[in-house]
Design an enzyme around this catalytic site. Structure first.
Site, PDB file in Angstrom:
ATOM      1  N   LYS A  51       0.821  -1.223   0.065  1.00 47.48           N
ATOM      2  CA  LYS A  51      -0.047   0.128   0.009  1.00 47.48           C
ATOM      3  C   LYS A  51       0.939   1.256   0.058  1.00 47.48           C
ATOM      4  CE  LYS A  51       0.020  -0.461   4.868  1.00 47.48           C
ATOM      5  NZ  LYS A  51      -0.699  -1.499   5.888  1.00 47.48           N
ATOM      6  N   TYR A  71      17.411  29.653   6.164  1.00 46.83           N
ATOM      7  CA  TYR A  71      16.274  30.435   6.945  1.00 46.83           C
ATOM      8  C   TYR A  71      16.461  30.294   8.313  1.00 46.83           C
ATOM      9  CZ  TYR A  71      13.470  30.131   2.623  1.00 46.83           C
ATOM     10  OH  TYR A  71      12.901  30.405   1.376  1.00 46.83           O
TER      11      TYR A  71
HETATM   12  C1  LIG Z   1       0.022  -2.288   6.651  1.00 50.77           C
HETATM   13  C2  LIG Z   1      -0.443  -3.327   7.136  1.00 50.77           C
HETATM   14  C3  LIG Z   1       0.414  -4.507   7.133  1.00 50.77           C
HETATM   15  C4  LIG Z   1       1.921  -4.721   7.079  1.00 50.77           C
HETATM   16  O1  LIG Z   1       2.295  -4.027   8.350  1.00 50.77           O
HETATM   17  P1  LIG Z   1       3.984  -3.668   8.730  1.00 50.77           P
HETATM   18  O2  LIG Z   1       3.858  -3.166   9.966  1.00 50.77           O
HETATM   19  O3  LIG Z   1       4.541  -2.787   7.661  1.00 50.77           O
HETATM   20  O4  LIG Z   1       4.632  -4.938   8.400  1.00 50.77           O
HETATM   21  C5  LIG Z   1      -0.248  -5.942   7.294  1.00 50.77           C
HETATM   22  N1  LIG Z   1      -1.390  -6.077   7.690  1.00 50.77           N
HETATM   23  C6  LIG Z   1      -2.208  -5.023   7.561  1.00 50.77           C
HETATM   24  C7  LIG Z   1      -3.780  -5.147   7.842  1.00 50.77           C
HETATM   25  C8  LIG Z   1      -1.822  -3.759   7.271  1.00 50.77           C
HETATM   26  O5  LIG Z   1      -2.654  -2.429   7.150  1.00 50.77           O
END
Ligand SMILES: *Cc1c(COP(=O)(O)O)cnc(C)c1O
Length: 349
Positions: free
Chosen positions: A38, A246
């Protein structure tokens, strides 16, 4: 007309990515090892991450949104993609056209999806209290007649092995596993893989560990995947007493050579790295060249006085060690990666 090439580069080591997937898959011993890709593959480019991991043998991929399915283009043969957010009522018709399955989170989603007759995944919430059916809903008969490929739950405290919520969630999930038929069951994210065999079930869903974040299942055994480098736009000499950037927060104490590069906070290079004690640096021929002055939106300047001679147009590497940078910036490793911005040339090695 050709666009001049970007002056900032995000290098993605696909060999390290694949090595990390193999490390996590080996630690998951016996369970299938998928990949959460994702947020555009945690900022590193979901299509390339998917291609590299699918070549290595990964079969199960997870995104959050349906537009992330679209952005992947096609899927390699044998790859299964699931959408963690399920679907909103007005997404169902369009969702059916895409080669992905929803992870159903609500009773309304279950009822609407059952009418399609298609397989799906289901999320049961065992203590995160974010998305998913309650355990009571899951065993109520609501799921009868649904073809469940993978039944999921998600841990709240996987990075904290000592937290008692982990065992409470594992036990609650094991109870559901015993009562709700599915082809496969999945609980563990990256951190969950290291919690022990009881957390692995039939499939694990690592994300951050693939990209070199976190400690790894055996502590420190994951490789760095993301690297930042930038082309020097300008070199200037400043004299003792001259300030830089800055807020004039840096004042030269010696004749100082500065190299200014085109990476700033709009590129996800956190401005907080310029707060004392300043911890941002460029690494040039093994020499640590500290940031001078504040990181601005599009630029950062480094004190390269001690580095070998550099010229405008040369490329320099930034220190982007995830664990160290996260602590120094007051961010998580997840935020660092997903915040990297759109202006880099992404180079896959
Ligand atoms: C993002 C996510 C993962 C992966 O989690 P990590 O901590 O990045 O390994 C796994 N399961 C779900 C439901 C997630 O939303």
């Amino acid at each position: 007309m050709e666009t001049p090439p970007p002056t900032a580069r995000l290098t993605i080591d696909t060999g390290a990515l694949v090595a990390n997937w193999r490390t996590l898959a080996a630690a998951a011993a016996g369970a299938d090892c998928g990949a959460a890709i994702k947020a555009d593959g945690y900022g590193l480019g979901a299509p390339a991450v998917l291609a590299a991991l699918a070549r290595a043998g990964a079969r199960d991929f997870f995104v959050a949104h349906w537009q992330e399915v679209t952005a992947l283009g096609g899927l390699p043969a044998g790859v299964r993609l699931a959408v963690l957010h399920g679907f909103a009522p007005d997404q169902l018709a369009a969702a059916l056209a895409w080669p992905a399955v929803p992870v159903l989170n609500t009773a309304a989603q279950v009822q609407a999806w059952r009418a399609t007759g298609r397989p799906c995944d289901v999320m049961v919430d065992t203590g995160l209290n974010r998305l998913g059916l309650s355990p009571a809903e899951a065993v109520s008969g609501l799921l009868d007649g649904l073809t469940i490929d993978t039944l999921h739950s998600h841990l709240a405290c996987a990075e904290m092995p000592g937290d008692p919520l982990n065992e409470r969630q594992r036990a609650a999930f094991a109870d559901i596993v015993a009562r709700v038929p599915a082809r496969r069951y999945a609980l563990a994210n990256s951190g969950g893989i290291g919690l022990g065999a009881g957390y692995r079930f039939g499939l694990v869903r690592p994300g951050i560990g693939l990209f070199g974040g976190g400690d790894g299942p055996n502590g420190g055994d994951l490789r760095r995947v993301a690297g930042l480098s930038a082309q020097i736009l300008q070199i200037r000499q400043v004299e003792p007493g001259d300030s830089v950037g800055y807020g004039a927060t840096f004042t030269a104490r010696r004749p100082t050579r500065l190299a200014t590069v085109a990476i700033g906070y709009a590129d996800g290079y956190p401005r907080s790295l310029s707060d004392p004690p300043v911890s941002a640096a460029a690494m040039i021929a093994g020499i640590r060249c500290p940031l001078a002055g504040r990181i601005s939106m599009d630029l950062a300047s480094f004190d390269v006085t001690d580095a070998p001679t550099l010229a405008e147009g040369d490329w320099i590497d930034l220190d982007f060690d995830l664990a160290r940078t996260a602590v120094a910036a007051g961010r998580t490793q997840y935020e660092l990666l997903t915040g990297l911005g759109r202006r880099y040339a992404r180079v896959y090695r």
